[in-house]
Scaffold this active site. Structure first.
Site, PDB file in Angstrom:
ATOM      1  N   ARG A   1       0.849  -1.192   0.000  1.00 28.09           N
ATOM      2  CA  ARG A   1       0.000   0.000   0.000  1.00 28.09           C
ATOM      3  C   ARG A   1       0.887   1.245   0.000  1.00 28.09           C
ATOM      4  O   ARG A   1       2.108   1.169   0.103  1.00 28.09           O
ATOM      5  CB  ARG A   1      -0.930   0.009   1.219  1.00 28.09           C
ATOM      6  CG  ARG A   1      -0.218   0.184   2.549  1.00 28.09           C
ATOM      7  CD  ARG A   1      -1.167  -0.012   3.729  1.00 28.09           C
ATOM      8  NE  ARG A   1      -0.498   0.277   4.989  1.00 28.09           N
ATOM      9  CZ  ARG A   1      -0.943  -0.134   6.179  1.00 28.09           C
ATOM     10  NH1 ARG A   1      -2.048  -0.847   6.254  1.00 28.09           N
ATOM     11  NH2 ARG A   1      -0.286   0.177   7.279  1.00 28.09           N
TER      12      ARG A   1
ATOM     13  N   ASP B   1       6.161  -7.439   1.579  1.00 26.29           N
ATOM     14  CA  ASP B   1       5.463  -6.772   2.676  1.00 26.29           C
ATOM     15  C   ASP B   1       5.121  -7.810   3.740  1.00 26.29           C
ATOM     16  O   ASP B   1       5.311  -9.018   3.535  1.00 26.29           O
ATOM     17  CB  ASP B   1       4.172  -6.110   2.161  1.00 26.29           C
ATOM     18  CG  ASP B   1       3.821  -4.831   2.923  1.00 26.29           C
ATOM     19  OD1 ASP B   1       3.750  -4.887   4.167  1.00 26.29           O
ATOM     20  OD2 ASP B   1       3.615  -3.787   2.280  1.00 26.29           O
TER      21      ASP B   1
ATOM     22  N   ASP C   1       9.385  -9.389   6.530  1.00 29.33           N
ATOM     23  CA  ASP C   1       9.587  -8.506   7.676  1.00 29.33           C
ATOM     24  C   ASP C   1      11.008  -7.991   7.551  1.00 29.33           C
ATOM     25  O   ASP C   1      11.974  -8.759   7.734  1.00 29.33           O
ATOM     26  CB  ASP C   1       9.393  -9.283   8.978  1.00 29.33           C
ATOM     27  CG  ASP C   1       9.630  -8.445  10.229  1.00 29.33           C
ATOM     28  OD1 ASP C   1      10.280  -7.382  10.130  1.00 29.33           O
ATOM     29  OD2 ASP C   1       9.199  -8.865  11.319  1.00 29.33           O
TER      30      ASP C   1
ATOM     31  N   TYR D   1      11.657   8.615  14.539  1.00 30.54           N
ATOM     32  CA  TYR D   1      11.564   8.519  13.084  1.00 30.54           C
ATOM     33  C   TYR D   1      12.681   9.328  12.426  1.00 30.54           C
ATOM     34  O   TYR D   1      13.381   8.842  11.532  1.00 30.54           O
ATOM     35  CB  TYR D   1      10.191   9.029  12.651  1.00 30.54           C
ATOM     36  CG  TYR D   1       9.904   8.971  11.180  1.00 30.54           C
ATOM     37  CD1 TYR D   1       9.500   7.781  10.568  1.00 30.54           C
ATOM     38  CD2 TYR D   1      10.004  10.110  10.386  1.00 30.54           C
ATOM     39  CE1 TYR D   1       9.213   7.735   9.213  1.00 30.54           C
ATOM     40  CE2 TYR D   1       9.727  10.063   9.029  1.00 30.54           C
ATOM     41  CZ  TYR D   1       9.327   8.876   8.451  1.00 30.54           C
ATOM     42  OH  TYR D   1       9.037   8.834   7.104  1.00 30.54           O
TER      43      TYR D   1
ATOM     44  N   THR E   1      -0.515   9.192   2.354  1.00 27.28           N
ATOM     45  CA  THR E   1      -0.523   7.733   2.459  1.00 27.28           C
ATOM     46  C   THR E   1      -1.140   7.365   3.805  1.00 27.28           C
ATOM     47  O   THR E   1      -1.393   8.240   4.642  1.00 27.28           O
ATOM     48  CB  THR E   1       0.906   7.172   2.397  1.00 27.28           C
ATOM     49  OG1 THR E   1       1.622   7.589   3.585  1.00 27.28           O
ATOM     50  CG2 THR E   1       1.647   7.670   1.168  1.00 27.28           C
TER      51      THR E   1
END
Length: 258
Positions: free
Chosen positions: A16, A37, A58, A150, A185
């Site tokens: 996605r 994914d 993963d 992040y 997204t």
């Protein structure tokens, strides 16, 4: 003629968001795509639609990377490119961030990128060269409150990109990074994860928010990031390696006070 005719490219986090749009665009440009994914149902559905190969991956697990590369080689005989797209985001101030949360983001964003380079790199060399595109971030170039973990991992991705570019150039492997700002997204628009929510309404709200923050006046689209990843994977960027490419609508340029 497509820009990627005959090339085999692994794209992580491809079920996605940005990864999905990269998989769609790369396929349209002639690539044989490996959709990788942990979202098996979505990934398998997309791969079936595109005529691609799906692998469960993963990115924080070495064994999964080995299995994904083996599956790609079994299906297509070679690997020519990698897009390290998989990533996660958590919002928290640094002082309130639990160690477990910090390490979870590091495992996916930073370790996943490292393992991808290390595992796929030898196969690119075996194929006579290739490309790696790492997904960093606007926050790899600056700071941003509430996303310290992040930002730290994306700074690390940029460092890995530069070192890999230096070390792999002799093997004709180019390594670059895309640095997206706010992109519409599921990461920034959770309404896209809820079938009953109005994702379009949330997209319009994001546009309104970023109208005040971003010179181009809107949130970015995943298709736009995919086109940049295509450029860095194709021969259009044949003399470019080790570089960050910011795609943020001008956000990093500065603050307008008028």
């Amino acid at each position: 003629m497509g820009k990627l005719d005959g090339r085999v490219v692994i794209i992580t986090g491809a079920a996605r968001g940005q990864g999905e749009q990269e998989a769609r665009l790369f396929t349209a440009e002639g690539a044989k795509v490996v959709v990788a994914d942990v979202l098996d149902d979505q990934g398998e559905k997309l791969a079936s639609e595109l005529g691609a190969r799906y692998v469960h991956l993963d990115v924080a697990r070495e064994d999964d990377w080995t299995a994904a590369v083996d599956a790609a080689k079994e299906a297509y005989g070679r690997i020519d490119g990698l897009v390290n797209n998989a990533g996660i985001l958590r919002f928290n101030s640094l002082l309130d961030t639990p160690l477990d949360e910090f390490m979870q983001v590091v495992a996916v964003n930073q370790v996943g990128c490292f393992l991808g380079i290390r595992t796929v790199g030898p196969h690119l060399a075996e194929a006579g060269g290739g490309t790696i595109v790492n997904t960093a971030s606007y926050t790899a170039m600056t700071g941003m409150a509430a996303v310290g973990t992040y930002a730290a991992t994306k700074h690390a991705v940029l460092g890995l990109t530069r070192v890999a570019a230096l070390e792999l150039a002799a093997q004709h492997i180019r390594v670059n990074a895309v640095c997206p700002g706010a992109i519409d997204t599921p990461m920034s628009n959770p309404a896209r994860l809820d079938p009953e929510a109005d994702a379009g309404e949330m997209s319009r709200a994001l546009d309104e928010l970023y109208r005040k923050l971003v010179p181009l006046g809107r949130v970015g689209r995943p298709e736009e990031v995919a086109r940049l990843a295509l450029f860095l994977t194709s021969d259009d960027s044949s003399y470019i390696t080790g570089q960050p490419f910011v795609i943020d609508g001008g956000w990093l340029a500065g603050v307008s006070v008028i």
